[in-house]
Design a protein around this motif. Structure first.
Motif, short mmCIF file in Angstrom:
data_model
loop_
_atom_site.label_atom_id
_atom_site.label_comp_id
_atom_site.label_asym_id
_atom_site.label_seq_id
_atom_site.Cartn_x
_atom_site.Cartn_y
_atom_site.Cartn_z
N THR A 279 77.43 36.97 41.77
CA THR A 279 77.21 35.63 42.29
C THR A 279 78.26 34.69 41.72
N ARG A 280 78.97 34.01 42.59
CA ARG A 280 80.04 33.13 42.17
C ARG A 280 79.77 31.72 42.70
N GLU A 490 72.58 25.34 48.60
CA GLU A 490 72.94 26.75 48.55
C GLU A 490 72.74 27.31 47.14
N GLU A 491 73.11 26.53 46.14
CA GLU A 491 72.93 27.00 44.76
C GLU A 491 71.45 27.05 44.40
N TYR A 492 70.68 26.08 44.88
CA TYR A 492 69.24 26.10 44.60
C TYR A 492 68.58 27.35 45.19
N VAL A 493 68.92 27.63 46.43
CA VAL A 493 68.35 28.81 47.10
C VAL A 493 68.74 30.08 46.35
N HIS A 499 67.35 34.87 42.98
CA HIS A 499 67.46 35.63 41.74
C HIS A 499 66.13 35.72 41.01
N LYS A 500 65.31 34.71 41.13
CA LYS A 500 64.02 34.73 40.42
C LYS A 500 63.05 35.74 41.01
N GLN A 505 67.61 43.29 44.74
CA GLN A 505 67.25 44.65 44.37
C GLN A 505 66.05 45.15 45.16
N GLN A 506 65.59 44.37 46.12
CA GLN A 506 64.39 44.76 46.87
C GLN A 506 64.75 45.33 48.23
N THR A 507 63.81 46.04 48.81
CA THR A 507 64.01 46.62 50.14
C THR A 507 63.46 45.68 51.19
#
Length: 581
Positions: A279-280, A490-493, A499-500, A505-507
């Motif tokens: 994430t950048r 965008e950063e909030y989302v 990330h929270k 990592q989910q399907t």
């Protein structure tokens, strides 16, 4: 099943059903005595057609071969293929249909899919199995009574134009993809499947239970009427009143074992590659920050005056963090529509700020990523996703000017053009810039780097993007780069929500469970984000609101985990099958 007469097996099956129900509500479907045709002229039940397949075109995995064999010869040609996401249910159906063609039991075949997957099905069956199907989106399609092998959108099939044609015909084989879409018996989709007549049927879904066990009851009752008796008897016999625990578990599993096959990722031999998320976030320039603030202020004010503008205002908020080019088109259109209305001064001011931006931060940083890929990755292949055609056009122009091989992919291309674009990307490498039209079931395992230039607010769309490259057949680690401007929605989302909940990592199946529960209130994920944005009184309020939403999502995730535990109890005992072959 060798040595048994299929008619006798079916009689025994119906005797068992009578313990729960005095009748089998099987009107509209033939009894599975027709399954004997599968064995006609054969002294064994081997998958003879597999020898005809080109090993270069399709690599068959053990669990897939086992599933195809069981569906045909242990389930009388009627099966629910319920493998977890990414395990190749389409390949299993391809093997089944190939074997049926070998045995000449596929005179008429109807495959119903979500609209966006129809062409993908057509291509996979042709390229991997040599099976020719016409699609309802082909120019040559002349209706459901004019062809013997058809792939169609289920919504096309149920439409007023075609429904009578579909129901007037007896199909040798019915294939239903994403079968969980027919879990509700009150829908036209359910009614269509309930009335279609067929000899053999194969339903596919990774999520046979989404909210409650009766979802599974409805799907299986379409496929094998009477297996569980009436719904009232089913509820009383197998589920307690709270819908949280099972009773008569062993009998439930025994009955499911007659019709459902479920393979799980953890229990196959497939070695999925790692997914690496980078994430950048970038500091916007002074002019970009001023533009973002001006658009956000306009959106809040306009929404307070007229909430009916919600969709266009939401669009403006997404475009401002994508690119000035995307925003410019919408602002200009809005100015043209409101030439004589209040508020045009504010819009003109935003347009003037757009013209003043000389360099776009995200565009510059994208070049860093693709240059690194050009130096270190085979043929420099990178897929860049954006939601907006104007952003796509600008990125393609800049990349081409800097010497990159470029490819454009969007919804305006025909099916043939899309196929050609993907082939050119594979053959020539470079950078493919795509809108979310690429979500339509495309397989691009030959690429392992993806950039989210702008982020959809719906996490399912993000996972669908990633799923184009992170799937069976991917041999390398997958790199996903997320780009966002600091201090923007965008950063909030990205940071406070995605990330929270460990989105990346989910399907798809896990995300679907979370979002389905979240959206039962009638508010979509995107609506929730927008509402928090326009109603926040300050930056601190906005941060707190997103933190609260993250907590809500985490709670939904825990509920989804409980559902998965419940599902595991239902499915336990036949995840990999009990075949002795």
């Amino acid at each position: 099943m060798d040595g048994y007469d299929l008619v006798d097996v079916e009689v025994t099956h119906r005797d068992a059903e009578d313990l729960l129900s005095d009748s089998t509500d099987a009107d509209g479907h033939r009894h599975t005595v027709q399954a004997a045709r599968l064995r006609a002229g054969q002294t064994d039940t081997g998958l003879h057609s597999l020898a005809q397949l080109d090993g270069e075109s399709v690599k068959l995995l053990e669990h897939q071969v086992d599933a195809a064999h069981r569906a045909l010869f242990e389930m009388n040609g009627k099966a629910l293929l319920a493998d977890e996401v990414g395990l190749g249910k389409t390949i299993e159906v391809g093997m089944i249909l190939k074997e049926m063609a070998y045995r000449d039991t596929d005179g008429s075949v109807l495959i119903l899919t979500p609209a966006q997957l129809a062409k993908q099905w057509q291509a996979e069956l042709r390229e991997k199995f040599g099976l020719q199907f016409i699609c309802n989106y082909d120019d040559e399609f002349d209706g459901f009574d004019a062809h013997s092998h058809i792939i169609a959108s289920i919504d096309t099939a149920k439409s007023d134009r075609y429904r009578t044609e579909v129901l007037a015909r007896n199909w040798d084989v019915l294939v239903l993809d994403e079968a969980h879409y027919v879990k509700n018996e009150e829908t036209d989709r359910y009614d269509l499947i309930d009335q279609i007549t067929y000899d053999y049927a194969f339903f596919l879904t990774a999520t046979p239970i989404q909210n409650e066990l009766t979802d599974l009851y409805n799907i299986i009752s379409l496929l094998r009427p009477g297996l569980f008796g009436t719904r009232d008897v089913f509820d009383q016999y197998f589920v307690d009143t709270s819908q949280e625990t099972l009773v008569n578990r062993n009998e439930l599993q025994e009955r499911l074992g007659k019709v459902m096959i479920r393979n799980k990722r953890a229990e196959t031999d497939i070695d999925f590659t790692d997914r690496i998320i980078d994430t950048r976030t970038f500091e916007p320039s002074t002019k970009e920050r001023a533009l973002y603030d001006a658009v956000s202020d306009y959106v809040r004010g306009a929404y307070a005056q007229n909430q009916g503008q919600k969709l266009v205002l939401m669009l403006l908020q997404k475009e401002v963090v994508s690119s000035p080019w995307a925003l410019e088109r919408t602002i200009q259109r809005r100015l043209d529509e409101q030439a004589s209305l209040d508020g045009t001064e504010e819009l003109q001011g935003i347009l003037d700020q757009l013209d003043a931006i000389e360099a776009v931060t995200k565009e510059e940083r994208l070049l860093d990523i693709v240059e690194e890929a050009r130096e270190r990755v085979e043929m420099g292949r990178v897929i860049v996703f954006t939601q907006f055609r104007a952003t796509q056009d600008a990125l393609l122009e800049r990349l081409a000017a800097d010497g990159y091989t470029t490819h454009a992919f969007h919804g305006g291309h025909s099916s043939e053009e899309k196929e050609a674009i993907v082939e050119a990307f594979e053959a020539n490498g470079g950078v493919l810039v795509s809108t979310d039209a690429m979500n339509e079931g495309r397989n691009l395992q030959f690429c392992n780097i993806m950039v989210n230039y702008d982020l959809p607010w719906n996490p399912m769309k993000v996972e669908q993007r990633i799923g184009r490259i992170h799937r069976i057949g991917q041999k390398r680690e997958v790199y996903v780069f997320n780009m966002a401007l600091k201090g923007t929605i965008e950063e909030y989302v990205l940071e406070r929500l995605y990330h929270k909940i460990d989105l990346f990592q989910q399907t798809v199946g896990e995300l679907s469970s979370i979002l389905t529960r979240l959206e039962e209130s009638g508010t979509s994920f995107e609506d929730e984000i927008f509402n928090r944005l326009v109603n926040a009184g300050s930056e601190v309020d906005l941060e707190n609101d997103f933190d609260a939403m993250a907590v809500d999502l985490q709670e939904q995730r825990e509920l989804a985990a409980k559902v998965e535990q419940f599902n595991s109890g239902v499915f336990e005992g036949f995840d990999l099958g009990d075949s002795d072959d």
